[in-house]
Scaffold this motif. Structure first.
Motif, mmCIF file in Angstrom:
data_model
loop_
_atom_site.group_PDB
_atom_site.id
_atom_site.type_symbol
_atom_site.label_atom_id
_atom_site.label_comp_id
_atom_site.label_asym_id
_atom_site.label_seq_id
_atom_site.Cartn_x
_atom_site.Cartn_y
_atom_site.Cartn_z
ATOM 1 N N CYS A 1 0.846 -1.195 0.000
ATOM 2 C CA CYS A 1 0.000 0.000 0.000
ATOM 3 C C CYS A 1 0.885 1.250 0.000
ATOM 4 N N PRO A 2 0.498 2.290 -0.736
ATOM 5 C CA PRO A 2 1.338 3.501 -0.807
ATOM 6 C C PRO A 2 1.641 4.124 0.547
ATOM 7 N N SER A 3 0.701 4.058 1.485
ATOM 8 C CA SER A 3 0.900 4.710 2.782
ATOM 9 C C SER A 3 2.005 4.070 3.612
ATOM 10 N N PHE A 4 2.395 2.825 3.284
ATOM 11 C CA PHE A 4 3.446 2.176 4.069
ATOM 12 C C PHE A 4 4.818 2.753 3.752
ATOM 13 N N ALA A 5 4.995 3.305 2.547
ATOM 14 C CA ALA A 5 6.329 3.733 2.099
ATOM 15 C C ALA A 5 6.993 4.692 3.077
ATOM 16 N N GLN A 6 6.215 5.582 3.697
ATOM 17 C CA GLN A 6 6.798 6.596 4.592
ATOM 18 C C GLN A 6 7.435 5.978 5.845
ATOM 19 N N PHE A 7 7.085 4.727 6.154
ATOM 20 C CA PHE A 7 7.615 4.072 7.354
ATOM 21 C C PHE A 7 8.769 3.123 7.040
ATOM 22 N N GLY A 8 9.142 2.983 5.764
ATOM 23 C CA GLY A 8 10.122 1.983 5.355
ATOM 24 C C GLY A 8 11.442 2.070 6.100
ATOM 25 N N GLU A 9 12.096 3.236 6.069
ATOM 26 C CA GLU A 9 13.397 3.380 6.709
ATOM 27 C C GLU A 9 13.310 3.208 8.221
ATOM 28 N N GLN A 10 12.257 3.708 8.819
ATOM 29 C CA GLN A 10 12.100 3.584 10.271
ATOM 30 C C GLN A 10 12.000 2.120 10.692
ATOM 31 N N VAL A 11 11.242 1.334 9.939
ATOM 32 C CA VAL A 11 11.089 -0.080 10.275
ATOM 33 C C VAL A 11 12.388 -0.835 10.022
#
Length: 529
Positions: A144-154
């Motif tokens: 889902c597009p909204s997950f991309a913003q959390f990629g580096e943090q995870v």
């Protein structure tokens, strides 16, 4: 009885817990009935989620329960920060299942859900951290597009569990390995590049360990890396294949027979999670049985290794994978097509199909919809298809006793037909006219639910026939029957009008699924053909 307890404000905590567990058991045992009462069940769940005592939640009522995600998600998100670790664990398990199955509707929830999951990890036990990481994997899997913003943090957060000692008994490192591979695909090659070497080094360590769970998830990671990197994965290809082949060849089963001089008449597969019944009632059968004890984790490791090879071949094709590697993997996997465990057999069928398709490479395949065929495939591809059809798939369709393996054989045949068209059936040199009578006869047996995999004792219909509608048992395996009907669809597509005489006969065995009183799934399955 259950509703009386749930509606009674004076019922004790143990009674309420028993009631919801009873509903969960009914959901698993008779989902067809309870799926029509999802609204009532959700009402009960809402009450019990607000209960001061821990509760039980069931995820067996799919697909109907998924349509209530707008009610479920707020309830679950409100409980991720619950002070009780056991509640957080249950909530994470439920979110894992729910997010996996509402991919098309998940995106709006992610901006609020992901921070809650990330905040819950530091305050949770390793066991609950495993389920939280698994839930994040399911979210990333949807891309889902909204997950991309959390990629580096995870990815930064997962570096710590990926550094846990290989001797630690927790599965957190294995869960993190799985999550990293999925998240890498979700964020893309460029954004994952700064993290690649660190995680690849950790996976190499995993493969040197003896822990099956670590190896299982490592092969999944390598498969994801191959999908993401494409040709850039080539430097890691040989080592990855050798590690996979080693896991496939490793025999971790333990064979037992109390009577050393007895000849085995049957093999009884015992999962390591089940307790074997060694009571006196079985003494008479001991001389005729060999018990094979196998750990579930070892089977999953082997299945994951088989799957990884299939992905390597599918992505890189013969142009990069090479004929020599293809033939080496083909030989190893053909030897495993009769493996004693159905999970491994199913994965082998899928991977052999991918290798057969990969052997054609990027060359286009002529697929005119007709029974008239001209074979234009390479000798390597032609031999692979023939060997797969006659030595593996056809015998499996007609004689295999495990439904999941027969379903995998149907899927394999459908993939061959979808890629090679009518050339799939050009068995002999100079063959110009296709005859699929024997194949259609086997399909007809499956449609009538008379194949060996459909006539085991546990599937037998009650003698009074009360479960029969339209002359067929209602409690059949929908995954298998969907795959069988897909064969009919596929054959119609590749033969065109020439399929009509075959379909005329098959239709007789499909019409009972359209009888009045049949489940909606049966009607959709048969009418769709």
């Amino acid at each position: 009885l259950i509703t009386a307890v749930l509606d009674n404000p004076q019922s004790s905590p143990l009674q309420r817990k028993a009631a919801i567990i009873g509903l969960a058991c009914l959901a698993e045992g008779n989902p067809g009935y309870l799926r029509r009462k999802v609204t009532m069940i959700l009402g009960a769940v809402r009450k019990l989620l607000a209960d001061p005592d821990p509760t039980y939640f069931s995820d067996h009522l799919q697909p109907e329960i998924l349509t209530h995600h707008a009610s479920l998600m707020p309830m679950l998100m409100s409980m991720i920060s619950d002070p009780a670790d056991g509640v957080r664990n249950r909530v994470a398990e439920t979110l894992d299942k729910l997010c996996e199955n509402i991919a098309d509707d998940l995106d709006p929830y992610i901006p609020q859900l992901m921070p809650l999951l990330l905040q819950a990890i530091p305050i949770s036990t390793p066991l609950t951290q495993e389920t939280l990481v698994s839930a994040m994997s399911s979210i990333a899997q949807t891309q889902c597009p909204s997950f991309a913003q959390f990629g580096e943090q995870v990815l930064t957060l997962l570096q710590e569990p990926m550094s846990i000692s290989l001797h630690n008994t927790s599965l957190l490192r294995a869960k993190a390995t799985e999550a990293v591979g999925i998240i890498a695909v979700a964020v893309g090659k460029e954004r994952f590049q700064p993290y690649f070497q660190f995680f690849m080094d950790r996976v190499v360590e995993n493969l040197s360990a003896t822990r099956a769970e670590l190896k299982e998830q490592s092969f999944g990671f390598l498969a994801n890396m191959c999908e993401m990197l494409g040709a850039d994965f080539t430097p890691y290809l040989d080592d990855s294949i050798q590690a996979a082949i080693a896991s496939i060849a490793r025999d971790t089963s333990h064979t037992e027979n109390k009577h050393l001089l007895a000849e085995a008449a049957s093999i009884n597969l015992i999962d390591d999670e089940d307790d074997a019944d060694k009571g006196s009632d079985d003494d008479d059968d001991d001389a005729e049985e060999i018990h094979i004890r196998v750990r579930t984790a070892d089977v999953e490791e082997k299945s994951s290794a088989v799957y990884a090879i299939g992905v390597f071949a599918e992505v890189l094709k013969v142009e990069i994978f090479g004929v020599e590697r293809l033939q080496m993997c083909w030989k190893k996997l053909m030897a495993e097509s009769g493996h004693f465990h159905p999970n491994v057999r199913s994965n082998v069928l899928e991977t052999l199909t991918k290798i057969a398709i990969a052997s054609q490479g990027s060359a286009a395949v002529s697929k005119a919809p007709s029974a008239t065929v001209f074979d234009t495939l390479s000798p390597v591809t032609r031999n692979a298809i023939n060997e797969l059809l006659f030595e593996v798939l056809y015998p499996c369709l007609s004689g295999e006793v495990e439904k999941e393996v027969v379903a995998a054989a149907c899927d394999a045949l459908n993939k061959l037909v979808g890629f090679f068209g009518n050339q799939t059936f050009a068995y002999q040199e100079g063959m110009h006219r296709i005859d699929i009578s024997d194949l259609c006869s086997v399909v007809a047996v499956l449609l009538r639910q008379e194949a060996p995999c459909q006539t085991t004792d546990e599937d037998a219909v009650d003698s009074d026939g009360e479960n029969d509608v339209g002359g067929l048992g209602e409690d059949h395996d929908h995954v298998l029957m969907d795959a069988v009907c897909d064969i009919v669809d596929g054959l119609a597509a590749v033969l065109g009008a020439d399929f009509e005489p075959y379909f005329r006969e098959l239709a007789k065995d499909m019409l009972p699924y359209l009888a009045e009183g049949r489940p909606a799934e049966d009607f959709t399955m048969a009418a769709g053909v």
